[in-house]
Design a protein around this motif. Structure first.
Motif, PDB file in Angstrom:
ATOM      1  N   ILE A  35      61.140  17.783 -60.628  1.00 19.08           N
ATOM      2  CA  ILE A  35      62.243  17.164 -59.882  1.00 19.08           C
ATOM      3  C   ILE A  35      62.332  17.746 -58.473  1.00 19.08           C
ATOM      4  O   ILE A  35      62.501  17.008 -57.495  1.00 19.08           O
ATOM      5  CB  ILE A  35      63.579  17.335 -60.643  1.00 19.08           C
ATOM      6  CG1 ILE A  35      63.598  16.462 -61.899  1.00 19.08           C
ATOM      7  CG2 ILE A  35      64.770  17.029 -59.754  1.00 19.08           C
ATOM      8  CD1 ILE A  35      63.654  14.968 -61.644  1.00 19.08           C
ATOM      9  N   LYS A  36      62.216  19.052 -58.353  1.00 18.48           N
ATOM     10  CA  LYS A  36      62.288  19.672 -57.024  1.00 18.48           C
ATOM     11  C   LYS A  36      61.103  19.258 -56.157  1.00 18.48           C
ATOM     12  O   LYS A  36      61.258  19.031 -54.955  1.00 18.48           O
ATOM     13  CB  LYS A  36      62.369  21.194 -57.147  1.00 18.48           C
ATOM     14  CG  LYS A  36      63.719  21.660 -57.636  1.00 18.48           C
ATOM     15  CD  LYS A  36      63.820  23.163 -57.669  1.00 18.48           C
ATOM     16  CE  LYS A  36      65.212  23.566 -58.137  1.00 18.48           C
ATOM     17  NZ  LYS A  36      65.393  25.009 -58.131  1.00 18.48           N
ATOM     18  N   SER A  37      59.931  19.162 -56.757  1.00 19.91           N
ATOM     19  CA  SER A  37      58.754  18.703 -56.006  1.00 19.91           C
ATOM     20  C   SER A  37      58.945  17.264 -55.550  1.00 19.91           C
ATOM     21  O   SER A  37      58.629  16.916 -54.407  1.00 19.91           O
ATOM     22  CB  SER A  37      57.498  18.804 -56.874  1.00 19.91           C
ATOM     23  OG  SER A  37      57.250  20.133 -57.231  1.00 19.91           O
ATOM     24  N   PHE A  38      59.469  16.446 -56.436  1.00 16.58           N
ATOM     25  CA  PHE A  38      59.748  15.045 -56.118  1.00 16.58           C
ATOM     26  C   PHE A  38      60.736  14.949 -54.953  1.00 16.58           C
ATOM     27  O   PHE A  38      60.507  14.218 -53.982  1.00 16.58           O
ATOM     28  CB  PHE A  38      60.292  14.359 -57.377  1.00 16.58           C
ATOM     29  CG  PHE A  38      60.888  13.014 -57.159  1.00 16.58           C
ATOM     30  CD1 PHE A  38      60.111  11.946 -56.745  1.00 16.58           C
ATOM     31  CD2 PHE A  38      62.236  12.800 -57.380  1.00 16.58           C
ATOM     32  CE1 PHE A  38      60.664  10.690 -56.551  1.00 16.58           C
ATOM     33  CE2 PHE A  38      62.793  11.558 -57.196  1.00 16.58           C
ATOM     34  CZ  PHE A  38      62.010  10.500 -56.777  1.00 16.58           C
ATOM     35  N   ASP A  48      54.733   7.666 -51.132  1.00 16.42           N
ATOM     36  CA  ASP A  48      53.717   7.253 -52.106  1.00 16.42           C
ATOM     37  C   ASP A  48      53.407   8.372 -53.098  1.00 16.42           C
ATOM     38  O   ASP A  48      53.303   8.140 -54.305  1.00 16.42           O
ATOM     39  CB  ASP A  48      52.429   6.816 -51.393  1.00 16.42           C
ATOM     40  CG  ASP A  48      52.601   5.515 -50.629  1.00 16.42           C
ATOM     41  OD1 ASP A  48      53.504   4.733 -50.993  1.00 16.42           O
ATOM     42  OD2 ASP A  48      51.842   5.281 -49.672  1.00 16.42           O
ATOM     43  N   ILE A  49      53.283   9.581 -52.585  1.00 17.97           N
ATOM     44  CA  ILE A  49      52.989  10.719 -53.460  1.00 17.97           C
ATOM     45  C   ILE A  49      54.189  11.017 -54.354  1.00 17.97           C
ATOM     46  O   ILE A  49      54.029  11.314 -55.541  1.00 17.97           O
ATOM     47  CB  ILE A  49      52.594  11.958 -52.625  1.00 17.97           C
ATOM     48  CG1 ILE A  49      51.323  11.656 -51.826  1.00 17.97           C
ATOM     49  CG2 ILE A  49      52.385  13.176 -53.516  1.00 17.97           C
ATOM     50  CD1 ILE A  49      50.970  12.704 -50.796  1.00 17.97           C
ATOM     51  N   ALA A  50      55.390  10.903 -53.796  1.00 21.14           N
ATOM     52  CA  ALA A  50      56.607  11.128 -54.588  1.00 21.14           C
ATOM     53  C   ALA A  50      56.697  10.112 -55.727  1.00 21.14           C
ATOM     54  O   ALA A  50      57.017  10.471 -56.866  1.00 21.14           O
ATOM     55  CB  ALA A  50      57.839  11.044 -53.697  1.00 21.14           C
ATOM     56  N   THR A 104      68.949   9.563 -58.555  1.00 20.60           N
ATOM     57  CA  THR A 104      68.118   9.898 -59.716  1.00 20.60           C
ATOM     58  C   THR A 104      68.210  11.390 -60.032  1.00 20.60           C
ATOM     59  O   THR A 104      68.366  11.778 -61.191  1.00 20.60           O
ATOM     60  CB  THR A 104      66.649   9.500 -59.459  1.00 20.60           C
ATOM     61  OG1 THR A 104      66.597   8.098 -59.186  1.00 20.60           O
ATOM     62  CG2 THR A 104      65.767   9.825 -60.648  1.00 20.60           C
ATOM     63  N   ILE A 105      68.141  12.209 -59.003  1.00 22.32           N
ATOM     64  CA  ILE A 105      68.196  13.661 -59.201  1.00 22.32           C
ATOM     65  C   ILE A 105      69.548  14.090 -59.754  1.00 22.32           C
ATOM     66  O   ILE A 105      69.623  14.903 -60.679  1.00 22.32           O
ATOM     67  CB  ILE A 105      67.878  14.393 -57.879  1.00 22.32           C
ATOM     68  CG1 ILE A 105      66.404  14.178 -57.521  1.00 22.32           C
ATOM     69  CG2 ILE A 105      68.210  15.879 -57.972  1.00 22.32           C
ATOM     70  CD1 ILE A 105      66.038  14.603 -56.119  1.00 22.32           C
ATOM     71  N   ILE A 106      70.611  13.534 -59.220  1.00 18.21           N
ATOM     72  CA  ILE A 106      71.951  13.897 -59.695  1.00 18.21           C
ATOM     73  C   ILE A 106      72.144  13.457 -61.143  1.00 18.21           C
ATOM     74  O   ILE A 106      72.720  14.192 -61.950  1.00 18.21           O
ATOM     75  CB  ILE A 106      73.035  13.316 -58.765  1.00 18.21           C
ATOM     76  CG1 ILE A 106      73.013  14.069 -57.430  1.00 18.21           C
ATOM     77  CG2 ILE A 106      74.416  13.390 -59.405  1.00 18.21           C
ATOM     78  CD1 ILE A 106      73.869  13.458 -56.353  1.00 18.21           C
ATOM     79  N   LEU A 107      71.651  12.279 -61.488  1.00 18.04           N
ATOM     80  CA  LEU A 107      71.753  11.820 -62.874  1.00 18.04           C
ATOM     81  C   LEU A 107      70.972  12.747 -63.799  1.00 18.04           C
ATOM     82  O   LEU A 107      71.485  13.177 -64.838  1.00 18.04           O
ATOM     83  CB  LEU A 107      71.241  10.381 -63.008  1.00 18.04           C
ATOM     84  CG  LEU A 107      71.234   9.812 -64.424  1.00 18.04           C
ATOM     85  CD1 LEU A 107      72.642   9.811 -65.019  1.00 18.04           C
ATOM     86  CD2 LEU A 107      70.646   8.409 -64.424  1.00 18.04           C
TER      87      LEU A 107
END
Length: 143
Positions: A35-38, A48-50, A104-107
């Protein structure tokens, strides 16, 4: 004899619990890394990489969330799929991509860390900063 048997059973249960907890912690740490990398990739506008990273690890993240809350895991899966679509879109602005990512991250964070979700931490920090700028009025009691 009965005490020895009880002690052996109790000790066995403690060992099983310790290994089960450490396995869950390891999964959470790995998921947190993804998640942190994303999030970092989106901040760097490497969409694109994310999107590829999220697509590759989506099943694992949803599976971990399902172990905590099945209904929330389905919602998380939908948010991730929508987020991937938004990141791959040429018509979405960087702001829209960032907002979708933060949602998305918060969820995910609210599912995994239900006792101290990220949004509550942010809310408390915001309230603290606001109080330093605009102190709340003390209520006046009429007697």
């Amino acid at each position: 004899m009965c005490i020895r048997l009880f002690t052996a059973v109790l000790f066995s249960l403690l060992i099983i619990q310790a290994f089960a907890s450490s396995n869950l912690m390891a999964k959470t740490e790995t998921d947190t890394y993804y998640i942190k990398s994303f999030e970092r990739l989106v901040e760097e506008q490497r969409y694109d990489i994310a999107a590829q990273l999220l697509e590759k690890n989506k099943k694992q993240l949803v599976k971990s969330a399902a172990g905590i809350n099945d209904k929330s895991a389905l919602l998380l899966k939908q948010y991730m799929e929508d987020n991937i679509t938004i990141l791959q879109s040429d018509t979405k602005t960087p702001t829209e991509k960032t907002i979708a990512t933060k949602q998305t991250i918060i969820l995910w964070d609210a599912i995994v860390y239900e006792n101290a979700p990220l949004w509550m931490t942010w809310k408390q920090e915001l309230e603290s900063k606001m109080d330093s700028f605009w102190p709340r009025k003390k209520s006046i009691q009429v007697t």
